[in-house]
Write an enzyme that holds these catalytic residues in place. Structure first.
Site, PDB file in Angstrom:
ATOM      1  N   GLU A 176      31.830  -1.790 -16.718  1.00  0.00           N
ATOM      2  CA  GLU A 176      32.772  -2.841 -17.342  1.00  0.00           C
ATOM      3  C   GLU A 176      32.021  -4.063 -17.776  1.00  0.00           C
ATOM      4  O   GLU A 176      30.897  -4.222 -18.479  1.00  0.00           O
ATOM      5  CB  GLU A 176      34.198  -2.970 -16.628  1.00  0.00           C
ATOM      6  CG  GLU A 176      34.991  -1.417 -16.743  1.00  0.00           C
ATOM      7  CD  GLU A 176      36.484  -1.958 -16.156  1.00  0.00           C
ATOM      8  OE1 GLU A 176      36.671  -3.153 -15.862  1.00  0.00           O
ATOM      9  OE2 GLU A 176      37.091  -1.011 -16.226  1.00  0.00           O
ATOM     10  N   ASP A 191      33.110 -12.416 -17.503  1.00  0.00           N
ATOM     11  CA  ASP A 191      34.677 -12.345 -17.732  1.00  0.00           C
ATOM     12  C   ASP A 191      35.552 -13.076 -17.026  1.00  0.00           C
ATOM     13  O   ASP A 191      35.714 -12.668 -16.016  1.00  0.00           O
ATOM     14  CB  ASP A 191      35.271 -10.760 -18.053  1.00  0.00           C
ATOM     15  CG  ASP A 191      36.693 -10.553 -18.367  1.00  0.00           C
ATOM     16  OD1 ASP A 191      37.326 -11.746 -18.777  1.00  0.00           O
ATOM     17  OD2 ASP A 191      37.263  -9.668 -18.496  1.00  0.00           O
ATOM     18  N   ASP A 245      31.847  -6.785 -20.961  1.00  0.00           N
ATOM     19  CA  ASP A 245      31.672  -7.923 -21.147  1.00  0.00           C
ATOM     20  C   ASP A 245      30.630  -8.499 -20.350  1.00  0.00           C
ATOM     21  O   ASP A 245      30.444  -7.948 -19.223  1.00  0.00           O
ATOM     22  CB  ASP A 245      33.081  -8.755 -21.082  1.00  0.00           C
ATOM     23  CG  ASP A 245      33.992  -8.434 -22.042  1.00  0.00           C
ATOM     24  OD1 ASP A 245      33.705  -7.893 -23.020  1.00  0.00           O
ATOM     25  OD2 ASP A 245      35.287  -8.700 -21.746  1.00  0.00           O
TER      26      ASP A 245
END
EC number: 3.2.1.-
Length: 667
Positions: free
Chosen positions: A360, A396, A393
């Site tokens: 992620e 974040d 990302d």
């Protein structure tokens, strides 16, 4: 005896046992060993002593110890090595029963023994190999614990350290699926070299090619599926969003996996974990304060976040840091915070850390509500860190969710006090680099912050997605982003912010979708790079010129300063100032041209000075009769033609504003 850790040799600080003021051996003397600063002749003060055999085994013997004629310790007439488990006092008596020497603490006199004791205090006093379970070893430990054999734990196994301050030195692995929970570690405890490894080898994907190009087609991603602990991450529901169609293509055994080997530090204060590593590893600090993850040694992450500080119950987390080190892979974020608040001193965050190939985000502050309370974070530091090739990302650092905004914030500031994306996060953010994200390079929200020195390179999506308000950004570099030509802007800023110094050097053209800069409410200055003006949407583009300004032209016959008013046209220049060569290179002559757009044609009207080296000015005339409102300022005149260009006249505005018309010539 297999449960003895006897590593302090019983010896006189002198080479042999002699009388204290002579070199005469204490023949047939006796030695008593006791606790430090006590009389060891008293049995109540004595401590166990052992013969250490050549195979390392120990046999306890009774006191006193016997000295032979040569001043050496013997047992049944044989020279032996005598050891004990701790520092000690020593009393030496001669054959007549007279005390010839007393040493209250042998360690003060023997450098070798002191080294052994110091090593014990700062490393370990108990070895795991001497105990059947980790809890047994933890209960026996006084100041340290050596993990000298692999330990297989079961998920949820809890080890209670009883509040002791320990150094836990790991030379072997903890192996198991689930969480190994450490509780009640005392403030100042240190865990060094821990290695977590899952029992199960999961099915993993790697949505990139061998030459590090992103894969976005679901079938191509599924084709990378294999069992591995070292090369990829377990797919999650986030991948179902990122790669539409992958859920139906994945086999059942690759869905819903939850394979992680996690060391959980639970409800501790002031515990540090150094040089942690592992395969399918996780390190969870739950309900902790002033804890640090220092110099992570590239653990490969499992299903959960690799390094997590979670304080969803009790007090907000404070003083928790990720400092230095590097991690790889993992299905979730490499370093993440839930409900931490560093206070005005910004005590907590990420400093000097590198994330590689996170499933992620590289570094994440959680957003919105988890369970019944907020997971948002305030007053943290994010400095001097790098995120490389995350699947989503880079950094974040938001607080409010964007896709599914909440109506309120349980356990946090209400929406009525701080509207959506306008929380006073007050993070300290400086010197961050993101390269190659498949999603957004740098994202955040909040109000009233200062952010500096952010570099985002070669990202498939937006370089920066900033739902920020009344914040100041300094030295932001967005280089070659939106490379996949998603429906995204290379930079988006929602609120009224200021951007001072925006470097766009090397921007690739994105002829499909998105703007280079979309900041409809912000003031931007200091833009450098080859930027298509039609791709800029800002409230105010402010370029203050301080001192002398020079526009240099290299390899061309002209130099230009061009003006564009986007309300007029996003594709056509409204005016320009040119300087052109008269003749060839080195002619020593040039003319200057001031132009304006007319009839949607740039440069349709122009004033030229020194064209053809004439040393005069070429002034355009109005092609038809000039209306009174054509002339704007007093003490000016406007030439125009009349009567089918047979009469050249001028409209003059006198200093008092009175208009008069003069005939200059009749043709």
């Amino acid at each position: 005896m297999t449960d003895i850790t006897a590593n302090v040799v019983v010896s006189n600080p002198r080479p042999i046992f002699t009388e204290s003021r002579s070199f005469k051996a204490v023949a047939n003397g006796k030695i008593y060993i006791g606790q430090i600063d006590t009389d060891p002749v008293n049995p109540a003060n004595q401590i166990p002593v052992y013969i250490e055999n050549e195979d390392g085994s120990h046999v306890q013997i009774t006191q006193p110890l016997i000295i032979n004629a040569a001043g050496k310790i013997v047992y049944n007439g044989q020279l032996v090595k005598i050891v004990t488990v701790q520092g000690h006092s020593m009393a030496i008596y001669d054959a007549n029963g007279s005390q010839v020497d007393y040493i209250a603490n042998v360690l003060k006199y023997d450098p070798d023994q002191y080294s052994i004791e110091a090593d014990k205090k700062f490393k370990y006093s108990v070895k795991l190999s001497d105990y059947p379970t980790l809890q047994d070893a933890a209960s026996a430990a006084v100041d340290g614990l050596l993990i000298d054999r692999d330990y297989n734990f079961y998920g949820g196994e809890t080890v209670d350290f009883g509040g002791k301050v320990l150094t836990i030195e790991c030379k072997a692995k903890f192996i198991g699926d689930g969480n190994l929970i450490f509780t009640k570690l005392g403030k100042g405890s240190r865990i060094a070299g821990v290695f977590m490894e899952s029992t199960t080898t999961p099915w993993v994907i790697k949505p990139w090619t061998d030459d590090n190009q992103w894969l976005t087609d679901a079938a191509a991603v599924v084709a990378t599926l294999k069992q591995s602990k070292t090369d990829g991450y377990q797919p999650t529901v986030s991948d179902y969003v990122k790669f539409p169609g992958i859920e139906t293509l994945l086999p059942p055994n690759a869905k819903g996996q939850n394979i992680t080997s996690t060391l959980e530090i639970r409800e501790c204060i002031g515990v540090e974990v150094h040089r942690a590593s592992g395969l399918m590893a996780g390190f969870l600090f739950r309900g902790c304060h002033f804890c640090k993850m220092v110099d992570a040694n590239n653990p490969s992450g499992g299903k959960d976040g690799i390094i997590t500080f979670e304080n969803l119950s009790g007090d907000w987390g404070k003083g928790n840091y990720v400092i230095g080190g590097r991690t790889s892979y993992g299905s979730v974020s490499s370093a993440q915070f839930l409900r931490n608040n560093g206070g005005f001193e910004r005590d907590g965050g990420v400093i000097g850390f590198t994330s590689y190939r996170a499933g992620e985000s590289g570094v994440k502050t959680w957003q919105g509500t988890v369970g019944s309370t907020t997971s948002r974070n305030y007053n943290l530091q994010f400095r001097d860190s790098v995120v490389i090739y995350p699947v989503w990302d880079g950094f974040d650092l938001g607080a409010d969710t964007d896709m599914n905004p909440e109506l309120d914030r349980p356990g946090d500031y209400p929406i009525t006090q701080y509207p959506l994306h306008q929380l006073p996060l007050n993070h300290l953010i400086d010197n961050l680099l993101v390269r190659g994200a498949l999603g957004v390079g740098f994202g955040m929200d909040g109000k009233g912050m200062y952010v500096s020195n952010i570099t985002v390179e070669d990202c498939a999506g937006s370089g920066a997605y900033l739902l920020t308000h009344e914040s100041v950004f300094t030295n932001i570099a967005i280089i070659d982003t939106n490379t996949k030509d998603f429906q995204a802007n290379q930079i988006y800023i929602s609120g009224a912010c200021r951007v001072n110094g925006l470097r766009l050097i090397g921007i690739r053209s994105t002829d499909g979708q998105g703007l280079t800069i979309d900041a409809p409410n912000s003031t931007v200055s200091g833009i450098t790079g080859m930027v298509d003006p039609s791709r800029i949407n800002v409230a105010n583009l402010a370029e203050e010129g301080l001192g002398n300004i020079r526009a240099n032209s290299f390899g061309y016959d002209s130099a230009a300063i061009k003006l564009r008013i986007h309300k007029l046209s996003k594709t056509l220049d409204s005016g320009a100032l040119y300087s052109h060569i008269n003749g060839g290179a080195g002619s020593g002559s040039a003319y200057t041209q001031l132009t304006a757009i007319s009839g949607s044609t740039p440069d349709a009207v122009s004033l030229k000075v020194n064209h053809k080296d004439c040393r005069g000015a070429e002034i355009p005339f109005v092609p038809d009769i000039a209306s009174d409102d054509f002339i704007k300022d007093s003490s000016c005149f406007l030439p125009y033609w009349e009567n089918n260009s047979t009469s050249l006249k001028a409209l003059v505005k006198k200093p008092n504003g009175e208009l008069v018309r003069l005939t200059l010539a009749t043709l």
